[in-house]
Design an enzyme around this catalytic site. Structure first.
Site, short mmCIF file in Angstrom:
data_model
loop_
_atom_site.label_atom_id
_atom_site.label_comp_id
_atom_site.label_asym_id
_atom_site.label_seq_id
_atom_site.Cartn_x
_atom_site.Cartn_y
_atom_site.Cartn_z
N ARG A 77 0.78 -1.24 0.00
CA ARG A 77 0.00 0.00 0.00
C ARG A 77 0.82 1.30 0.00
O ARG A 77 0.25 2.38 -0.03
CB ARG A 77 -1.03 0.04 1.15
CG ARG A 77 -2.03 -1.08 1.09
CD ARG A 77 -3.25 -0.81 1.92
NE ARG A 77 -3.01 -0.87 3.34
CZ ARG A 77 -3.98 -0.85 4.27
NH1 ARG A 77 -5.24 -0.78 3.89
NH2 ARG A 77 -3.69 -0.90 5.54
N ASP A 78 2.14 1.21 0.03
CA ASP A 78 2.93 2.44 -0.04
C ASP A 78 4.27 2.19 -0.74
O ASP A 78 5.33 2.59 -0.27
CB ASP A 78 3.16 3.01 1.35
CG ASP A 78 3.62 4.47 1.33
OD1 ASP A 78 3.38 5.14 0.31
OD2 ASP A 78 4.21 4.93 2.32
N LEU A 79 4.19 1.51 -1.90
CA LEU A 79 5.41 1.26 -2.66
C LEU A 79 5.87 2.55 -3.33
O LEU A 79 5.11 3.21 -4.04
CB LEU A 79 5.15 0.19 -3.73
CG LEU A 79 5.05 -1.25 -3.24
CD1 LEU A 79 4.59 -2.15 -4.38
CD2 LEU A 79 6.37 -1.73 -2.67
#
Length: 203
Positions: A77-79
């Site tokens: 969810r936060d690449l």
């Protein structure tokens, strides 16, 4: 605690390995392996755009790690390049990397859509903005990272987060004029397949 629970499940050469953790009065301390060469973000700022050989080497490692996570029912969810560390420097520029920061990661269910708005403006998938998404949001982020590696700039720019997000939802990005020069049809096709507005059509 969420990050600890996620990290302790994983063992992959391209994911930062947790070795231990400690519970203190006001904090948790997570002990991980050490990646001394810093963030991929700094590498991009200094050397991008990269050629397709180097870009391909980075993307293969990132996609293998994402595939492993999704196989474990974990969505990151936060690449973004700030959450990718270079392990060591190689003379040919193809550096091994590890994905970090699973603080916003979650163990997901195939039967349930996620609704929490999480992510960083340049890399966030359009369906996350609509609060109705699956693990495929990570693949959108991979497409953004690949575009940045090849061009040195984000596909969806703007002066504010709101402006960036409006452009993301319109899916308008330039695949014809790259500041880094000529890019192969195969690379463009992969970016297009990762940056599909409809998650059902996304790789």
């Amino acid at each position: 605690i969420n990050e600890i629970n996620v990290l302790r499940k994983m063992d992959h050469p391209n994911i930062l390995k947790m070795t231990d953790f400690y519970n203190q009065k006001k904090e948790y301390d997570i002990i991980t392996e050490y990646c001394q060469e810093g963030e991929l973000f700094n590498e991009i700022k200094t050397y991008a755009p990269f050629n397709e050989t180097i870009t391909g080497y980075y993307m293969k490692q990132i996609l293998k790690a994402v595939c492993y996570c999704h196989g474990m029912n974990i969505v990151h969810r936060d690449l973004k390049p700030e959450n990718i560390l270079i392990v060591k420097r190689m003379k040919n520029g193809c550096h091994p990397i590890k994905i970090i920061d699973f603080g916003t990661a979650k163990i997901f269910s195939k039967e349930k859509k996620e609704t929490l708005l999480i992510g960083s403006a340049y890399y966030i998938a359009p369906e996350v903005l609509d609060r109705n998404y699956t693990e495929k949001c990570d693949l959108w982020s991979c497409g953004v990272i690949m575009y940045i590696l090849l061009t040195g700039r984000p596909p969806f720019g703007g002066n504010t987060d709101m402006e960036i997000m409006q452009r993301i939802k319109s899916e308008k990005f330039d695949l014809t004029k790259y500041p880094g020069g000529i890019i192969s049809k195969e690379a463009k096709d992969l970016i297009k397949d990762l940056l599909q507005l409809n998650p059902g059509q996304r790789l």
